[in-house]
Design a protein around this motif. Structure first.
Motif, PDB file in Angstrom:
ATOM      1  N   ARG A 139       1.016  -1.094   0.171  1.00 50.94           N
ATOM      2  CA  ARG A 139       0.120   0.002  -0.099  1.00 50.94           C
ATOM      3  C   ARG A 139       0.781   1.483  -0.574  1.00 50.94           C
ATOM      4  NH1 ARG A 139      -3.256   2.379   4.720  1.00 50.94           N
ATOM      5  NH2 ARG A 139      -5.512   2.895   2.954  1.00 50.94           N
ATOM      6  N   ARG A 140       2.221   1.013   1.070  1.00 48.30           N
ATOM      7  CA  ARG A 140       2.969   2.421   1.066  1.00 48.30           C
ATOM      8  C   ARG A 140       3.908   2.647  -0.768  1.00 48.30           C
ATOM      9  NH1 ARG A 140       4.128   0.981   5.947  1.00 48.30           N
ATOM     10  NH2 ARG A 140       5.078  -0.219   5.519  1.00 48.30           N
ATOM     11  N   TRP A 141       3.943   1.368  -0.772  1.00 46.54           N
ATOM     12  CA  TRP A 141       4.370   1.135  -2.704  1.00 46.54           C
ATOM     13  C   TRP A 141       3.666   1.588  -3.514  1.00 46.54           C
ATOM     14  CZ3 TRP A 141       2.877  -1.110  -6.731  1.00 46.54           C
ATOM     15  CH2 TRP A 141       3.857  -1.029  -7.988  1.00 46.54           C
ATOM     16  N   LYS A 142       2.420   1.277  -3.502  1.00 42.31           N
ATOM     17  CA  LYS A 142       1.569   2.137  -4.573  1.00 42.31           C
ATOM     18  C   LYS A 142       1.625   3.779  -3.728  1.00 42.31           C
ATOM     19  CE  LYS A 142      -2.919   1.541  -6.272  1.00 42.31           C
ATOM     20  NZ  LYS A 142      -3.767   2.363  -5.461  1.00 42.31           N
ATOM     21  N   ALA A 143       0.802   4.218  -2.756  1.00 37.99           N
ATOM     22  CA  ALA A 143       1.066   5.204  -2.612  1.00 37.99           C
ATOM     23  C   ALA A 143       2.241   6.367  -3.418  1.00 37.99           C
ATOM     24  CB  ALA A 143       0.696   5.482  -1.443  1.00 37.99           C
ATOM     25  N   GLU A 144       3.650   5.825  -3.740  1.00 36.10           N
ATOM     26  CA  GLU A 144       4.606   6.197  -3.961  1.00 36.10           C
ATOM     27  C   GLU A 144       4.827   6.880  -5.346  1.00 36.10           C
ATOM     28  OE1 GLU A 144       7.909   4.071  -1.984  1.00 36.10           O
ATOM     29  OE2 GLU A 144       7.265   5.183   0.148  1.00 36.10           O
ATOM     30  N   GLN A 145       3.689   5.528  -5.381  1.00 36.81           N
ATOM     31  CA  GLN A 145       4.060   5.441  -7.554  1.00 36.81           C
ATOM     32  C   GLN A 145       3.292   6.097  -8.100  1.00 36.81           C
ATOM     33  OE1 GLN A 145       6.807   3.495  -8.935  1.00 36.81           O
ATOM     34  NE2 GLN A 145       7.475   2.895  -7.033  1.00 36.81           N
ATOM     35  N   GLU A 146       2.030   6.400  -7.122  1.00 33.52           N
ATOM     36  CA  GLU A 146       0.850   7.183  -7.639  1.00 33.52           C
ATOM     37  C   GLU A 146       2.085   8.820  -7.376  1.00 33.52           C
ATOM     38  OE1 GLU A 146      -2.751   6.835  -5.747  1.00 33.52           O
ATOM     39  OE2 GLU A 146      -2.954   4.931  -6.907  1.00 33.52           O
ATOM     40  N   LEU A 147       1.938   9.469  -6.788  1.00 33.72           N
ATOM     41  CA  LEU A 147       2.775  10.631  -5.974  1.00 33.72           C
ATOM     42  C   LEU A 147       4.274  11.220  -6.937  1.00 33.72           C
ATOM     43  CD1 LEU A 147       2.768  12.742  -4.148  1.00 33.72           C
ATOM     44  CD2 LEU A 147       4.781  11.251  -2.665  1.00 33.72           C
ATOM     45  N   HIS A 148       4.453  10.097  -7.586  1.00 35.88           N
ATOM     46  CA  HIS A 148       5.590  10.030  -8.367  1.00 35.88           C
ATOM     47  C   HIS A 148       5.204  10.152  -9.863  1.00 35.88           C
ATOM     48  CE1 HIS A 148       8.340  10.847  -5.212  1.00 35.88           C
ATOM     49  NE2 HIS A 148       8.165   9.707  -4.561  1.00 35.88           N
ATOM     50  N   SER A 149       3.895   9.757 -10.617  1.00 35.95           N
ATOM     51  CA  SER A 149       3.601   9.456 -11.381  1.00 35.95           C
ATOM     52  C   SER A 149       3.696  10.637 -12.492  1.00 35.95           C
ATOM     53  CB  SER A 149       2.792   8.488 -11.686  1.00 35.95           C
ATOM     54  OG  SER A 149       1.576   9.533 -11.689  1.00 35.95           O
ATOM     55  N   PRO A 150       3.480  10.738 -14.359  1.00 33.36           N
ATOM     56  CA  PRO A 150       4.049  11.613 -14.771  1.00 33.36           C
ATOM     57  C   PRO A 150       2.588  13.021 -14.700  1.00 33.36           C
ATOM     58  CG  PRO A 150       4.609  10.183 -15.841  1.00 33.36           C
ATOM     59  CD  PRO A 150       3.575   8.701 -14.494  1.00 33.36           C
ATOM     60  N   SER A 151       1.487  12.096 -14.094  1.00 37.88           N
ATOM     61  CA  SER A 151       0.549  12.358 -14.267  1.00 37.88           C
ATOM     62  C   SER A 151       0.031  12.891 -12.828  1.00 37.88           C
ATOM     63  CB  SER A 151      -1.021  11.524 -14.405  1.00 37.88           C
ATOM     64  OG  SER A 151      -1.180  10.652 -13.346  1.00 37.88           O
TER      65      SER A 151
END
Length: 88
Positions: A67-79
């Protein structure tokens, strides 16, 4: 990074819908967990996993890590930058 519940359902060779119906789990509750919207894996899902040899503490820890990993991925996504979620 793998989601422990998705991985478990895949091992059962059931669809998500069939898994929910067979185990009396609300499909919406299952989806919420699969998307990471729940703070932990719901008890009904954990119970099924325990019955199949999983350790509740380990699975919950893996879920929280995912869940933490997913949130970090979303935070750093181009969108994220275009949606105002990051500082330029």
């Amino acid at each position: 990074m793998t989601h422990p519940v998705k991985e478990f359902i895949a091992k059962t060779r059931l669809t998500q819908n069939a898994f929910a119906v067979l185990h009396g789990i609300s499909f919406q509750r299952l989806k919420d967990c699969l998307y990471g919207y729940t703070a932990s894996i719901p008890q009904k899902i954990i119970s099924v996993m325990i019955q199949n040899g999983y350790n509740a503490k380990d699975v919950q820890a893996q879920y929280l890590k995912w869940r933490r990993w997913k949130a970090e991925q979303e935070l750093h996504s181009p969108s994220a930058a275009t949606e105002g979620r990051t500082n330029p």
